[in-house]
Design a protein around this motif. Structure first.
Motif, PDB file in Angstrom:
ATOM      1  N   SER A 150      35.049  44.645  44.246  1.00 55.76           N
ATOM      2  CA  SER A 150      33.741  44.551  44.864  1.00 55.76           C
ATOM      3  C   SER A 150      32.998  43.380  44.237  1.00 55.76           C
ATOM      4  O   SER A 150      33.277  42.995  43.083  1.00 55.76           O
ATOM      5  CB  SER A 150      32.957  45.848  44.674  1.00 55.76           C
ATOM      6  N   GLU A 151      32.069  42.837  44.973  1.00 54.44           N
ATOM      7  CA  GLU A 151      31.334  41.675  44.470  1.00 54.44           C
ATOM      8  C   GLU A 151      30.563  42.003  43.196  1.00 54.44           C
ATOM      9  O   GLU A 151      30.405  41.151  42.328  1.00 54.44           O
ATOM     10  CB  GLU A 151      30.388  41.162  45.544  1.00 54.44           C
ATOM     11  N   SER A 152      30.122  43.234  43.080  1.00 52.29           N
ATOM     12  CA  SER A 152      29.275  43.604  41.943  1.00 52.29           C
ATOM     13  C   SER A 152      30.033  43.627  40.617  1.00 52.29           C
ATOM     14  O   SER A 152      29.401  43.574  39.551  1.00 52.29           O
ATOM     15  CB  SER A 152      28.629  44.961  42.196  1.00 52.29           C
ATOM     16  N   VAL A 153      31.351  43.711  40.666  1.00 54.44           N
ATOM     17  CA  VAL A 153      32.125  43.790  39.419  1.00 54.44           C
ATOM     18  C   VAL A 153      33.060  42.603  39.235  1.00 54.44           C
ATOM     19  O   VAL A 153      33.682  42.469  38.173  1.00 54.44           O
ATOM     20  CB  VAL A 153      32.937  45.096  39.341  1.00 54.44           C
ATOM     21  N   LYS A 154      33.153  41.766  40.231  1.00 58.95           N
ATOM     22  CA  LYS A 154      34.086  40.640  40.163  1.00 58.95           C
ATOM     23  C   LYS A 154      33.748  39.766  38.957  1.00 58.95           C
ATOM     24  O   LYS A 154      32.586  39.432  38.722  1.00 58.95           O
ATOM     25  CB  LYS A 154      34.011  39.830  41.459  1.00 58.95           C
ATOM     26  N   GLY A 155      34.768  39.427  38.196  1.00 57.25           N
ATOM     27  CA  GLY A 155      34.573  38.617  36.998  1.00 57.25           C
ATOM     28  C   GLY A 155      34.279  39.419  35.747  1.00 57.25           C
ATOM     29  O   GLY A 155      34.339  38.884  34.633  1.00 57.25           O
ATOM     30  N   ARG A 156      33.967  40.702  35.914  1.00 61.68           N
ATOM     31  CA  ARG A 156      33.679  41.556  34.751  1.00 61.68           C
ATOM     32  C   ARG A 156      34.733  42.650  34.573  1.00 61.68           C
ATOM     33  O   ARG A 156      35.027  43.062  33.452  1.00 61.68           O
ATOM     34  CB  ARG A 156      32.301  42.216  34.894  1.00 61.68           C
ATOM     35  N   PHE A 157      35.253  43.163  35.667  1.00 67.00           N
ATOM     36  CA  PHE A 157      36.229  44.256  35.640  1.00 67.00           C
ATOM     37  C   PHE A 157      37.612  43.724  36.006  1.00 67.00           C
ATOM     38  O   PHE A 157      37.740  42.811  36.819  1.00 67.00           O
ATOM     39  CB  PHE A 157      35.847  45.342  36.635  1.00 67.00           C
ATOM     40  N   THR A 158      38.628  44.347  35.416  1.00 65.89           N
ATOM     41  CA  THR A 158      40.006  44.005  35.742  1.00 65.89           C
ATOM     42  C   THR A 158      40.809  45.275  35.953  1.00 65.89           C
ATOM     43  O   THR A 158      40.825  46.147  35.081  1.00 65.89           O
ATOM     44  CB  THR A 158      40.649  43.179  34.624  1.00 65.89           C
ATOM     45  N   ILE A 159      41.454  45.359  37.107  1.00 67.00           N
ATOM     46  CA  ILE A 159      42.330  46.494  37.397  1.00 67.00           C
ATOM     47  C   ILE A 159      43.770  46.061  37.152  1.00 67.00           C
ATOM     48  O   ILE A 159      44.155  44.919  37.459  1.00 67.00           O
ATOM     49  CB  ILE A 159      42.134  47.002  38.841  1.00 67.00           C
TER      50      ILE A 159
END
Length: 115
Positions: free
Chosen positions: A60-69
């Motif tokens: 999602s745009e809100s987590v892109k760059g901060r979260f990694t799956i």
């Protein structure tokens, strides 16, 4: 029958990190897509990130760059590395496994980010 167990949630200060795990039982894991979703109080459950059986990821745009799956097929586990957490990330996080159009959900793990 597939069972999913999430873990790794907790209380963290803003700017901190957490790693969530979703451990799956059953033999279908390797051929299944898995996603992380979250639900804040009074809000709908929203997509956070997904990973296909082949390893393609989406955020999602809100987590892109901060979260990694990521996924470890040998351990039948999917991870969600969450960095630079903000109070807006506070929610119950759920994992969902999809196989042959059937969806399986875990029980959720609480993530609380304090300011």
């Amino acid at each position: 029958q597939v069972q999913l167990v999430e873990s790794g949630g907790g209380l963290v200060q803003a700017g901190g990190s957490l790693r969530l795990s979703c451990a799956a039982s059953g033999s279908i894991f390797r051929n299944s897509g898995v996603g992380w979703y979250r639900q804040a109080p009074g809000k709908q459950r929203d997509l956070v990130a997904t990973i296909t059986s082949g390893g393609t990821t989406n955020y999602s745009e809100s987590v892109k760059g901060r979260f990694t799956i990521s996924r470890d097929n040998a351990r039948t586990t999917v991870y969600l590395q969450m960095n630079s957490l903000t109070v807006e990330d506070t929610a119950v996080y759920y994992c969902k496994l999809t196989y042959s159009l059937v969806e399986y959900w875990g029980q959720g793990t609480q993530v609380t980010v304090s300011s």
